[in-house]
Write a protein that holds these residues in place. Sequence first.
Motif, PDB file in Angstrom:
ATOM      1  N   VAL A 105       0.854  -1.189   0.000  1.00 28.92           N
ATOM      2  CA  VAL A 105       0.000   0.000   0.000  1.00 28.92           C
ATOM      3  C   VAL A 105       0.890   1.239   0.000  1.00 28.92           C
ATOM      4  O   VAL A 105       1.712   1.412   0.901  1.00 28.92           O
ATOM      5  N   ARG A 107       2.354   4.868   0.617  1.00 29.50           N
ATOM      6  CA  ARG A 107       2.162   5.870   1.663  1.00 29.50           C
ATOM      7  C   ARG A 107       1.572   7.142   1.073  1.00 29.50           C
ATOM      8  O   ARG A 107       1.705   7.418  -0.113  1.00 29.50           O
ATOM      9  N   ASP A 108       0.915   7.890   1.939  1.00 30.61           N
ATOM     10  CA  ASP A 108       0.292   9.146   1.538  1.00 30.61           C
ATOM     11  C   ASP A 108       0.822  10.253   2.450  1.00 30.61           C
ATOM     12  O   ASP A 108       1.145   9.988   3.615  1.00 30.61           O
ATOM     13  N   VAL A 113      -4.981   8.927   5.545  1.00 30.81           N
ATOM     14  CA  VAL A 113      -5.345   8.332   4.258  1.00 30.81           C
ATOM     15  C   VAL A 113      -4.647   6.991   4.089  1.00 30.81           C
ATOM     16  O   VAL A 113      -5.234   6.019   3.603  1.00 30.81           O
ATOM     17  N   HIS A 114      -3.388   6.928   4.510  1.00 31.58           N
ATOM     18  CA  HIS A 114      -2.640   5.671   4.439  1.00 31.58           C
ATOM     19  C   HIS A 114      -3.287   4.605   5.319  1.00 31.58           C
ATOM     20  O   HIS A 114      -3.441   3.445   4.912  1.00 31.58           O
ATOM     21  N   ARG A 116      -6.413   4.348   6.223  1.00 33.61           N
ATOM     22  CA  ARG A 116      -7.655   3.905   5.583  1.00 33.61           C
ATOM     23  C   ARG A 116      -7.351   2.927   4.453  1.00 33.61           C
ATOM     24  O   ARG A 116      -8.030   1.906   4.305  1.00 33.61           O
ATOM     25  N   ALA A 117      -6.321   3.227   3.668  1.00 32.76           N
ATOM     26  CA  ALA A 117      -5.940   2.341   2.567  1.00 32.76           C
ATOM     27  C   ALA A 117      -5.504   0.979   3.081  1.00 32.76           C
ATOM     28  O   ALA A 117      -5.757  -0.054   2.442  1.00 32.76           O
ATOM     29  N   LEU A 118      -4.873   0.945   4.240  1.00 34.26           N
ATOM     30  CA  LEU A 118      -4.489  -0.332   4.840  1.00 34.26           C
ATOM     31  C   LEU A 118      -5.731  -1.144   5.219  1.00 34.26           C
ATOM     32  O   LEU A 118      -5.755  -2.366   5.078  1.00 34.26           O
ATOM     33  N   LEU A 120      -8.600  -1.072   3.679  1.00 36.73           N
ATOM     34  CA  LEU A 120      -9.132  -1.618   2.430  1.00 36.73           C
ATOM     35  C   LEU A 120      -8.287  -2.796   1.952  1.00 36.73           C
ATOM     36  O   LEU A 120      -8.819  -3.792   1.443  1.00 36.73           O
ATOM     37  N   ALA A 121      -6.972  -2.687   2.127  1.00 38.02           N
ATOM     38  CA  ALA A 121      -6.085  -3.787   1.726  1.00 38.02           C
ATOM     39  C   ALA A 121      -6.305  -5.020   2.592  1.00 38.02           C
ATOM     40  O   ALA A 121      -6.181  -6.159   2.116  1.00 38.02           O
ATOM     41  N   GLU A 124      -9.215  -6.707   1.025  1.00 39.54           N
ATOM     42  CA  GLU A 124      -8.840  -7.297  -0.255  1.00 39.54           C
ATOM     43  C   GLU A 124      -8.075  -8.605  -0.051  1.00 39.54           C
ATOM     44  O   GLU A 124      -8.299  -9.590  -0.759  1.00 39.54           O
ATOM     45  N   ASP A 210     -17.635   1.543   3.777  1.00 35.75           N
ATOM     46  CA  ASP A 210     -17.412   2.987   3.708  1.00 35.75           C
ATOM     47  C   ASP A 210     -17.924   3.671   4.977  1.00 35.75           C
ATOM     48  O   ASP A 210     -17.257   4.555   5.535  1.00 35.75           O
TER      49      ASP A 210
END
Length: 226
Positions: A105, A107-108, A113-114, A116-118, A120-121, A124, A210
Amino acid sequence: MARGTARSTAVDGDTAEDAAGRAGGASAFELAQRQGDEAIRTTLLDVASRLLAAEGPQALALRRIAAEAGCSTTVLYRMFGGKHGLLEALYAEGFRRFRRRLAAVPRDPDPRVHLRALGLAYRENALAERNYYGLMFGAPVPGFRPGEEALATALSAFAILEDAVAACAAAGLLADADPRRVALSFWAGIHGFVSLELNGHMPDADAVLDTLMSGISSGFFSTPPK
């Protein structure tokens, strides 16, 4: 079908079992042999994880796994030493794949934001590796307890979440001053959602996720990400 033809039928993203289905009878093991021991190991673990998820622990007899993969039990003993070694390898492999997905993932500049992306990952990975998920986070094999090395592999995946929360803390963004408690709470929320989804109890999953992530942001951060 000739072996050369079998080789040409593989498609990117296939497991060895998928490719074997198009290879005119070549077993998953035979296809993996062409790529070396690591491919053989991965193939055997994928076969075993599928059997465990579909049929339960009684399916993890080495003879059964060997028959499904198209190899001898000698190969399994050489790779894993026996059933307990196979279970250790399954547990560790699940967390290695999990860690790789989290580590990939990007970094942001905004650590929220990072994080949150984790999340989602995390989802997945669970959907992509659902055959491993039960052994990673449940107890589908009575009496199995992972050893220290396998547990260390699992903890290294969680460390990525801890580091992401620590970055939020360093930026003064956490409403709670204890980053580890926040990381555990974040994990618990995403894990609960994913477990329900995997078991078919999460209608409209994308919308619910979400909402969950928005709720996490409101609760954890002094100011939620834009």
